[in-house]
Design a protein around this motif. Structure first.
Motif, PDB file in Angstrom:
ATOM      1  N   ALA A 153       6.844   8.105   5.781  1.00  0.00           N
ATOM      2  CA  ALA A 153       8.060   8.032   4.961  1.00  0.00           C
ATOM      3  C   ALA A 153       7.753   8.300   3.494  1.00  0.00           C
ATOM      4  O   ALA A 153       8.432   9.116   2.846  1.00  0.00           O
ATOM      5  N   ILE A 154       6.729   7.639   2.957  1.00  0.00           N
ATOM      6  CA  ILE A 154       6.456   7.807   1.531  1.00  0.00           C
ATOM      7  C   ILE A 154       5.806   9.152   1.235  1.00  0.00           C
ATOM      8  O   ILE A 154       5.824   9.618   0.081  1.00  0.00           O
ATOM      9  N   ALA A 155       5.213   9.795   2.245  1.00  0.00           N
ATOM     10  CA  ALA A 155       4.609  11.107   2.033  1.00  0.00           C
ATOM     11  C   ALA A 155       5.612  12.239   2.191  1.00  0.00           C
ATOM     12  O   ALA A 155       5.538  13.248   1.492  1.00  0.00           O
ATOM     13  N   ALA A 178       3.137   5.748  -3.074  1.00  0.00           N
ATOM     14  CA  ALA A 178       4.350   6.493  -3.429  1.00  0.00           C
ATOM     15  C   ALA A 178       4.479   6.623  -4.942  1.00  0.00           C
ATOM     16  O   ALA A 178       4.762   7.715  -5.463  1.00  0.00           O
ATOM     17  N   MET A 179       4.289   5.522  -5.660  1.00  0.00           N
ATOM     18  CA  MET A 179       4.468   5.554  -7.106  1.00  0.00           C
ATOM     19  C   MET A 179       3.354   6.325  -7.809  1.00  0.00           C
ATOM     20  O   MET A 179       3.607   6.987  -8.828  1.00  0.00           O
ATOM     21  N   ILE A 181       5.349  10.613  -5.113  1.00  0.00           N
ATOM     22  CA  ILE A 181       6.508  10.925  -5.960  1.00  0.00           C
ATOM     23  C   ILE A 181       6.134  11.914  -7.060  1.00  0.00           C
ATOM     24  O   ILE A 181       6.858  12.899  -7.282  1.00  0.00           O
ATOM     25  N   PRO A 182       5.007  11.739  -7.777  1.00  0.00           N
ATOM     26  CA  PRO A 182       4.590  12.791  -8.712  1.00  0.00           C
ATOM     27  C   PRO A 182       4.336  14.135  -8.032  1.00  0.00           C
ATOM     28  O   PRO A 182       4.631  15.187  -8.612  1.00  0.00           O
ATOM     29  N   ASN A 183       3.810  14.122  -6.813  1.00  0.00           N
ATOM     30  CA  ASN A 183       3.606  15.382  -6.098  1.00  0.00           C
ATOM     31  C   ASN A 183       4.927  16.050  -5.764  1.00  0.00           C
ATOM     32  O   ASN A 183       5.041  17.285  -5.781  1.00  0.00           O
ATOM     33  N   ALA A 185       0.833  -1.205   0.000  1.00  0.00           N
ATOM     34  CA  ALA A 185       0.000   0.000   0.000  1.00  0.00           C
ATOM     35  C   ALA A 185       0.868   1.255   0.000  1.00  0.00           C
ATOM     36  O   ALA A 185       0.602   2.216  -0.744  1.00  0.00           O
ATOM     37  N   ALA A 186       1.910   1.265   0.818  1.00  0.00           N
ATOM     38  CA  ALA A 186       2.800   2.435   0.865  1.00  0.00           C
ATOM     39  C   ALA A 186       3.501   2.638  -0.475  1.00  0.00           C
ATOM     40  O   ALA A 186       3.579   3.765  -0.984  1.00  0.00           O
ATOM     41  N   LEU A 187       4.011   1.572  -1.075  1.00  0.00           N
ATOM     42  CA  LEU A 187       4.696   1.695  -2.366  1.00  0.00           C
ATOM     43  C   LEU A 187       3.727   2.108  -3.464  1.00  0.00           C
ATOM     44  O   LEU A 187       4.089   2.889  -4.362  1.00  0.00           O
TER      45      LEU A 187
END
Length: 272
Positions: A220-222, A118-119, A123-125, A113-115
């Protein structure tokens, strides 16, 4: 001569690499502290910020919710079938369902869910923030008395955390249902055994570790992609060319390193 020059320059290259590494991590920690203070501050949620926050929460969650849920359901059925058939061949069928829940729900679902978020979102943000920074949009916001971190970055970070937690929670429920269906079918006969086994797996300690892991994954991913985008204009240059690719790869490496450390810490807490 070039080899000798390379040996002479080696300490400088090592020092520059360590310095960039330390600065990058310090910026992430500093930005995380700033975002945490802003998240807990009621003044951050004025009318304009609330509208931006609701918009980003919808845009970063709704478009990927169905796709990730279907992926989690398919993954759950496949893994359940593989584990059950393998366990039966070794005479360990009584442990198959518990193994599925431990591997699938406790470990794989929060990470996927986190990955996924993120993808598809954070990451685009982060790239959008870098483009805003380079176009001078943040300077125009400051000229009008607005804080770019409060106006543009905070809604994206909160929306990223919300999307990751939402997808992880929904996918865990779907995975639990699919695991039951994969073993017992549509019959309710196995429900008492299943609920006792679920309570045996999700002890208070395991539940607490699972909750913290999901939240830290989401943070982390945010946060890390946003930090890379916010400080994109501060990256050093090499021979006059921007080190954009090196920065993006470094940001991804830092994000995966943090996820790996969180996962390792949760495994230690769960099984040692």
């Amino acid at each position: 001569m070039s080899a000798a020059q390379g040996i002479v320059d080696l300490p400088d290259r090592i020092w520059n690499t360590l310095r960039r590494w330390a600065v990058a991590w310090w910026r992430i920690l500093y930005l995380g502290a700033v975002v945490l203070v802003l998240m807990l501050s009621p003044s951050s949620y004025n009318r304009a910020t609330r509208w931006r926050l609701a918009r980003h929460m919808y845009l970063e969650t709704a478009p990927i919710l169905i796709g990730h849920t279907l992926l989690a359901a398919l993954l759950s059925l496949v893994i359940t079938r593989i584990v059950v058939v393998t366990a039966q061949s070794y005479g360990l069928s009584r442990y198959a369902l518990e193994m599925v829940i431990r591997v699938l729900v406790l470990e794989l679902i929060p990470l996927t869910a986190a990955l996924f978020v993120a993808m598809r979102a954070t990451i685009p943000n982060g790239t959008q923030l870098a483009l805003m920074q380079q176009s001078g949009y943040f300077d125009r916001l400051r000229a009008h008395g607005a804080d770019p971190i409060r106006v543009e970055l905070l809604p994206r970070v909160v929306a990223g955390v919300y999307a990751s937690v939402t997808l992880a929670a929904l996918s865990c429920v779907v995975a639990l249902v699919m695991a039951y269906v994969g073993v017992y079918g549509l019959s309710l006969a196995g429900l008492p055994i299943y609920t006792r086994m679920f309570g045996h797996v999700f002890t208070p300690q395991i539940t607490l570790i699972f909750t913290f892991k999901t939240v830290f994954f989401s943070l982390a991913i945010a946060l890390i992609p946003m930090a890379e985008g916010l400080y994109a204009d501060a990256k050093t240059q090499l021979n006059g060319a921007p080190r954009q690719l090196d920065s993006e790869l470094g940001g991804l490496a830092r994000m995966f390193a943090v996820l790996l450390l969180i996962e390792a810490a949760s495994l230690v807490g769960n099984y040692y």
